[in-house]
Write a protein that holds these residues in place. Structure first.
Motif, PDB file in Angstrom:
ATOM      1  N   LYS B 122       7.962  17.564   1.072  1.00 13.58           N
ATOM      2  CA  LYS B 122       8.338  17.008  -0.087  1.00 13.58           C
ATOM      3  C   LYS B 122       8.617  18.394  -0.793  1.00 13.58           C
ATOM      4  N   PRO B 412      13.639   4.638  10.499  1.00 10.47           N
ATOM      5  CA  PRO B 412      12.597   3.704   9.383  1.00 10.47           C
ATOM      6  C   PRO B 412      12.004   4.673   8.243  1.00 10.47           C
ATOM      7  N   SER B 413      11.421   4.115   7.384  1.00  7.69           N
ATOM      8  CA  SER B 413      10.705   5.019   6.170  1.00  7.69           C
ATOM      9  C   SER B 413       9.627   5.527   6.954  1.00  7.69           C
ATOM     10  N   ASN B 578       1.433  11.438   6.764  1.00 10.44           N
ATOM     11  CA  ASN B 578       0.959  10.729   5.723  1.00 10.44           C
ATOM     12  C   ASN B 578       2.159  10.068   4.762  1.00 10.44           C
ATOM     13  N   CYS B 579       2.699   9.243   5.252  1.00 14.05           N
ATOM     14  CA  CYS B 579       3.717   8.522   4.308  1.00 14.05           C
ATOM     15  C   CYS B 579       4.124   7.187   4.760  1.00 14.05           C
ATOM     16  N   GLY B 580       4.866   6.281   3.791  1.00 16.24           N
ATOM     17  CA  GLY B 580       5.414   4.917   4.434  1.00 16.24           C
ATOM     18  C   GLY B 580       3.974   4.255   4.631  1.00 16.24           C
ATOM     19  N   ALA B 583       0.601   5.826   5.245  1.00 14.89           N
ATOM     20  CA  ALA B 583       0.066   6.692   4.342  1.00 14.89           C
ATOM     21  C   ALA B 583      -1.346   6.838   3.977  1.00 14.89           C
ATOM     22  N   ASN B 584      -1.903   5.371   4.136  1.00 11.74           N
ATOM     23  CA  ASN B 584      -3.272   5.273   3.767  1.00 11.74           C
ATOM     24  C   ASN B 584      -4.148   5.201   4.965  1.00 11.74           C
ATOM     25  N   THR B 586      -4.316   7.121   7.772  1.00 10.88           N
ATOM     26  CA  THR B 586      -4.773   8.320   8.377  1.00 10.88           C
ATOM     27  C   THR B 586      -6.203   8.754   8.118  1.00 10.88           C
ATOM     28  N   LYS B 587      -6.607   8.409   7.130  1.00  3.18           N
ATOM     29  CA  LYS B 587      -8.144   8.942   6.714  1.00  3.18           C
ATOM     30  C   LYS B 587      -9.143   8.250   7.820  1.00  3.18           C
TER      31      LYS B 587
END
Lengths: 589, 589
Positions: B122, B412-413, B578-580, B583-584, B586-587
């Motif tokens: 971004k 895809p997103s 880390n998106c779409g 995003a959450n 990966t941790k």
């Protein structure tokens, strides 16, 4: 509705006590159900994407909504909830949309400011804006990321009074005029030029637009002009065909005028038709007759006109550039009396607009705007904190910037709303920005040391306190230049306590401040070499930018960030702040 | 280095045993330290942003790196690790960078494909690309998001042989020629036109560029032209001033030629100078003499030229459009023999290029490219799975698309690499895309039913198997039109087993496939109404697009997605996905 209630009350007064009781219960029931029925949730589905469009008869890339420019008008009643289901159809650009003038009481995450209230909505992603429109008035919406407003991402947002309520003035019909300025150069090129060293200014616009319609390189009123401009030949269904105002004789019309210009201050006039100002920025003002209307970017007005002129003729509506030496012909449309042909050209020339640099005219106009006392709250008589904001044009490493108290705003990657809520101190500059500037600063001369610094710091304002802002204008980098800047505050209206010349002096100017009937607004201008005093109460928890509404000036750093009561904000939607340093925090909080 | 080792070995052979031992230990030590010293990690810091630049003497918005266009040349040795610290300075656009031809062995997340291998970087964010260049050759890099390659986001990536290694051919000097085509219309406008109904084609480019330099509306060789084009007047330091090739007489030069065109197939020729092809797409080929070089978007070649001509003259290097009726003048530069003035114009005209639609010439050229057997692995003799991919131009709801087996690719997103690794079935179409197309399909006619569908499905390939791809060309929507498509595979080289006319027939064409010395490449063309047969081994875990390298064709859906061994991929950096929907996640994984 209200008039029928009144007649019902007079009927009641002539009845027996029992009848009165029954009728009263019925009346209360009616009122309750009416108000419950009246507040609606209005859903809008918007695809935002680039389109090919001809705003001024020249085809260009335009940021449109649902394939149209300007975006669709949102129309609602006070108390309604607006739900915009937004889908980003841009190929590589993010976006957000700001609802200009809507205070977002209780929904600071829906303010639509990139890096401030939310994460940017990425291409192919959705975002839902849900917020209440709590106050009738003339508003608009626009992009608030990069310079996407200048790319055409805007539209009108009109809030009528709640069902059963009445405006404090009468009108038979209304027109909505959203004003803007338009460049043929792409916004991306504008951004690069403004960020370059050597600096490249965007220049004056090619056209001014009324409801997204203007005429480049021709004039509807060519035969009245001294210039060699040719008469426009426009088909009635062209995208640049003017939005004609069709009126009946001897009626009163409300013109809702809002300016989302990127740069230009404007003056709107209608030949032979006086105007009565009744609303400014969604607040009622003491009705005042004017010959024409000065309007700065970010402002809105309602004016009433009476169609009391010779009905066998049409009349020019004209829009001229003010405050900068114009290089753009006036925007024009036609006030069309029934039953003349809509495009029957008026026989009198468009109104002569005040000279672009006749600031006396501007100041007289602006000072006429005063609150309608019966409908406006009064400002607290004392302030808790007063912040002076010096507006200067500066340099950073040779790049030209605008700075406030010598800081040029750069936004962080992580939106403030998330990083402040989660107390992430690494997300932005933690120093407190200056409360004022040097006493010795000579506002009449270019800055002695023109160098400023970048900054992302925040004015943290104590909750429920009264804040004064003294906006202080000054000379730009070049001698004898001081520009107009219309400052817009998010999340609030403010009282405009006064405008003055030179440097604000507590000793001399304090007593001139108007605490009786100052207008309540969300945008206020500072005139060249002058000051403007504003007051507001920090009663709306959120993070709110306060910035010059001139798009290239904001791009060049002309803004500050206020935060108030952030610890009181609950239920920030994860999706609003799921980026940057708050990307992985949201699930756990 | 290798030659000095050889001479050391011959010396050893004539020595006493003790001496031999000491010398051998020393030799081993040298080799070890040399190889340890040789493999380097090379760091690059890149700011990617829009700049104002004049690639063809007309100023335009260009996507540049560190303020320059084309981006900086990466130069490394085989075995080195490249680390690009990228900062996105675009105002509102995301970006990624693909390292074209680098197979990303073990680093599929560094392939730089938006929505496939990684999340978009971004604005104002950083991303680090870290990957090994394992094979000497001529490569390049470019944007792989939207049509950002067409916006100018590209540069060269040259990998020399490892320290101590030698190329299988000799040369005295080298030049690097990165070829591209250039439009004055912005990429955003191009994207909108291509996505519109009615469809708007981008047209032929205004200029072709050599190392980002071309000349619009003038010609360096005007006096040889039949047209009325005027002679260019270019200052030596202009951004569009041609990159002159300065040579000494009687030397051999390596020209590294790579094409990152958006659209055009090109032909490069140098007056009076024969060329010997020695490398294609980073693989050695059997040296072959040619008069000129056909090169398609996504391909690279090395050719050797000998400067054996009259040294008192300069010679034209010319670049002509092939495969589409040209509306773009040839790109030109000068082969400048020492010590003529660099801009001394050649007295003979530029080489006559083959006619744009002389496909026989193209096919003869392409079939000359064969592997250098001593340096190239052979294909497995049998395949495990053969996928037929029919290339058709189609419509979806009236919008013109390119489709493969009747599916037009939409990404895809959530990047596939993350969603497949985490087995998120909602992230993309879960159906298996078709392995082939109808037997009855008449490739010589427009599609009987021109309607196709959007799709994001994946060809999941079993790990360590041999895959054959039969690319089948066909007639477009209009009668008697079939276009050239250069197909590029990520993560792999493939063997090009053959090219043929008409519909591929197992019965007749199987036996024509070349399993002896097929060229090993990453890009292969299909000719109008023809087929191309490719083979590769799924030995590189990752998600790899395979697509037409013509930028507007990919934009219109002309590609497929392959995935192999995704469960074997370890250590995907969080930041890459880390998106779409990931995003959450990966941790926690």
């Amino acid at each position: 509705m209200r008039s029928s209630n009144i007649s019902m009350i007079s009927t009641i007064l002539s009845m027996s006590p029992l009848n009165v009781l029954v009728r009263c219960l019925f009346l209360i029931f009616c009122c309750l159900t009416t108000s419950a029925l009246a507040a609606k949730t209005r859903h809008f589905r918007w695809d935002v994407g680039n389109i090919l469009w001809s705003p001024d008869c020249v085809e260009n890339l335009v940021m449109g909504i649902n394939g149209q420019f300007p975006g669709p008008t949102i129309r609602a009643r006070s108390g309604d909830t607006i739900v915009v289901h937004l889908h980003n159809k841009l190929h590589t650009e993010g976006l957000v949309i700001h609802w200009h003038g809507i205070r977002q009481l209780g929904t600071p995450w829906a303010d639509g400011t990139a890096s401030i209230s939310q994460c940017v909505i990425k291409p192919n992603e959705n975002f839902v804006y849900r917020f209440k429109v709590d106050k009738a008035g003339t508003y608009f919406y626009h992009g608030h990321y990069g310079m996407q407003r200048s790319a055409g991402l805007y539209g009108s947002l009109i809030v009528d009074v709640a069902e059963g309520e009445k405006e404090p003035f009468h009108y038979d019909g209304e027109f909505n005029l959203l004003l803007s300025d338009w460049w043929h150069q792409s916004v991306h090129e504008q951004e690069v030029g403004l960020s370059s060293n050597p600096f490249r200014w965007i220049g004056e616009p090619q056209s001014v637009l009324i409801n997204g319609r203007g005429q480049y390189n021709c004039s509807l009123a060519a035969h009245f002009s001294n210039s060699t401009s040719k008469l426009c030949k426009i088909k009635g269904d062209a995208q640049c065909s003017p939005h004609v105002l069709r009126v009946l004789p001897n009626k009163t019309y409300r013109l809702r005028i809002a300016s989302t210009t990127s740069l230009n201050s404007l003056n709107l006039a209608i030949v032979n038709h006086k105007m009565v100002l009744v609303e400014a920025d969604g607040n009622y003002i003491d009705p005042v007759a004017v010959e024409n209307v000065d309007i700065y970017s970010g402002e809105s007005y309602s004016v009433l006109i009476t169609t009391d002129q010779n009905p066998s003729m049409n009349y020019w509506v004209s829009l001229s550039v003010r405050g900068r030496k114009p290089n753009t012909p006036p925007g024009l449309t036609i006030l069309n009396y029934h039953s003349n042909a809509p495009f029957k050209l008026p026989i009198s020339p468009p109104s002569k607009s005040p000279l672009w640099n006749n600031y006396t005219h501007s100041k007289i106009f602006t000072n006429k705007i005063l609150a309608l006392e019966s409908k406006t709250s009064k400002p607290p008589t004392r302030f808790n904190r007063r912040i002076y904001l010096l507006n200067t044009q500066t340099k950073i490493n040779g790049f030209i910037k605008w700075s406030i108290n010598n800081i040029s705003l750069v936004l962080p990657s992580t939106p403030y709303l998330g990083s402040m809520k989660h107390n992430l101190k690494g997300a932005f500059d933690q120093i407190s920005p200056p409360e004022t500037f040097s006493n010795n600063y000579d506002i009449l001369k270019p800055p002695v040391n023109p160098n400023s610094t970048y900054g992302s710091s925040v004015y943290v304002l104590e909750y429920n306190t009264t804040i004064d802002i003294i906006l202080q204008n000054a000379n730009a980098l070049a001698s004898n230049v001081s520009e107009i800047h219309p400052w817009h505050l998010h999340g609030h209206d403010f009282w405009v306590l006064g405008y003055g010349e030179g440097k604000f002096s507590e000793k001399n100017d304090e007593k001139k401040l108007n605490l009786k009937n100052p207008p309540y607004r969300n945008t206020a201008v500072i005139f060249p070499y002058g000051w403007t005093a504003l007051r507001f109460v920090t009663d709306n928890p959120g993070v709110w930018p306060f910035h010059c509404h001139i798009e290239p000036h904001l791009h060049m750093g002309m803004g500050v960030i206020f935060a108030e009561g952030v610890n009181r904000i609950k239920n920030i939607p994860d999706v609003a702040v799921n980026c940057g340093l708050t990307a992985n925090l949201t699930k756990n909080t």
